[in-house]
Enzyme design. Sequence first.
Site, PDB file in Angstrom:
ATOM      1  N   ASP A  72       7.927   8.760   9.392  1.00  0.00           N
ATOM      2  CA  ASP A  72       6.854   7.865   8.936  1.00  0.00           C
ATOM      3  C   ASP A  72       6.544   6.849  10.047  1.00  0.00           C
ATOM      4  OD1 ASP A  72       5.921   6.927   5.754  1.00  0.00           O
ATOM      5  OD2 ASP A  72       5.452   5.647   7.459  1.00  0.00           O
ATOM      6  N   ILE A  73       5.245   6.618  10.294  1.00  0.00           N
ATOM      7  CA  ILE A  73       4.899   5.671  11.375  1.00  0.00           C
ATOM      8  C   ILE A  73       5.016   4.202  10.949  1.00  0.00           C
ATOM      9  CG2 ILE A  73       3.449   6.881  13.043  1.00  0.00           C
ATOM     10  CD1 ILE A  73       1.020   5.883  11.451  1.00  0.00           C
ATOM     11  N   GLN A 110       0.358   5.264  -3.956  1.00  0.00           N
ATOM     12  CA  GLN A 110       0.034   6.385  -3.059  1.00  0.00           C
ATOM     13  C   GLN A 110      -1.147   5.994  -2.170  1.00  0.00           C
ATOM     14  OE1 GLN A 110      -1.368  10.081  -4.867  1.00  0.00           O
ATOM     15  NE2 GLN A 110      -0.561  11.277  -3.168  1.00  0.00           N
ATOM     16  N   HIS A 125       3.567  14.262  -0.893  1.00  0.00           N
ATOM     17  CA  HIS A 125       4.704  14.072   0.011  1.00  0.00           C
ATOM     18  C   HIS A 125       5.816  13.329  -0.700  1.00  0.00           C
ATOM     19  CE1 HIS A 125       1.918  10.694   0.366  1.00  0.00           C
ATOM     20  NE2 HIS A 125       2.987   9.933   0.536  1.00  0.00           N
TER      21      HIS A 125
HETATM   22  P1  5GP Z   1       2.136   6.855   0.301  1.00  0.00           P
HETATM   23  O1  5GP Z   1       1.711   5.422   0.357  1.00  0.00           O
HETATM   24  O2  5GP Z   1       0.933   7.764   0.128  1.00  0.00           O
HETATM   25  O3  5GP Z   1       3.237   7.147  -0.666  1.00  0.00           O
HETATM   26  O4  5GP Z   1       2.765   7.162   1.724  1.00  0.00           O
HETATM   27  C1  5GP Z   1       2.022   7.462   2.848  1.00  0.00           C
HETATM   28  C2  5GP Z   1       2.920   7.244   4.045  1.00  0.00           C
HETATM   29  O5  5GP Z   1       2.325   7.889   5.143  1.00  0.00           O
HETATM   30  C3  5GP Z   1       3.095   5.783   4.430  1.00  0.00           C
HETATM   31  O6  5GP Z   1       4.463   5.437   4.391  1.00  0.00           O
HETATM   32  C4  5GP Z   1       2.501   5.697   5.826  1.00  0.00           C
HETATM   33  O7  5GP Z   1       3.247   4.867   6.670  1.00  0.00           O
HETATM   34  C5  5GP Z   1       2.553   7.134   6.302  1.00  0.00           C
HETATM   35  N1  5GP Z   1       1.494   7.471   7.237  1.00  0.00           N
HETATM   36  C6  5GP Z   1       0.174   7.186   7.111  1.00  0.00           C
HETATM   37  N2  5GP Z   1      -0.511   7.677   8.165  1.00  0.00           N
HETATM   38  C7  5GP Z   1       0.406   8.294   8.957  1.00  0.00           C
HETATM   39  C8  5GP Z   1       0.305   8.987  10.217  1.00  0.00           C
HETATM   40  O8  5GP Z   1      -0.766   9.140  10.803  1.00  0.00           O
HETATM   41  N3  5GP Z   1       1.461   9.486  10.728  1.00  0.00           N
HETATM   42  C9  5GP Z   1       2.662   9.340  10.112  1.00  0.00           C
HETATM   43  N4  5GP Z   1       3.738   9.856  10.721  1.00  0.00           N
HETATM   44  N5  5GP Z   1       2.790   8.686   8.942  1.00  0.00           N
HETATM   45  C10 5GP Z   1       1.680   8.172   8.375  1.00  0.00           C
END
Ligand code: 5GP
Length: 141
Positions: A35-36, A98, A104
């Site tokens: 995760d970035i 999300q 994911h």
């Molecule tokens: P959510 O908020 O949908 O549960 O998690 C999305 C995750 O994706 C976040 O923790 C965010 O940091 C990660 N993320 C978003 N864009 C990118 C990206 O371009 N590359 C990577 N490696 N992680 C990403």
Amino acid sequence: MSHPTDANCIFCKIVAGQIPSFKLLEDDKTIAFMDINPVNPGHSLSVARGHWPMVDTIPADVLGAVAATAQKVAKAVMSELKPNGVNLLQANGPGAGQSVPHLHIHIMPRQPNDGVALNWEYKPGDKAEIEAIYKRLKAVL
Ligand code: 5GP
Ligand code: ZN
């Protein structure tokens, strides 16, 4: 193997190799990468190759594969980084936090007082209310 994609989706772009990532693992149904925006060192993601936004539409076998990949990464995180704990977290919809609508599972290493607000206090529920909701869910399962 063919699977749905969305040209505007950041994770579809990572799956397709159009955007770089620190890729940990990949198989025919899943990939895992760092995760970035890590909440703690080792925060990583197990991602379906196909573009299914949430848990309601993803095929069960693909969800199972995403979970199996998350388990492999979690085992590596636990043995190598030895965090105090690990959350496997999967969000569905903005109200659940999300931000990327491509299914994911987070592999989220935890430390005491790390400020991640996933824990909640126990508040005993109303039994009649629990039962009423139970009946509605049971009827559609
Ligand atoms: P959510 O908020 O949908 O549960 O998690 C999305 C995750 O994706 C976040 O923790 C965010 O940091 C990660 N993320 C978003 N864009 C990118 C990206 O371009 N590359 C990577 N490696 N992680 C990403
Ligand atoms: Zn996608």
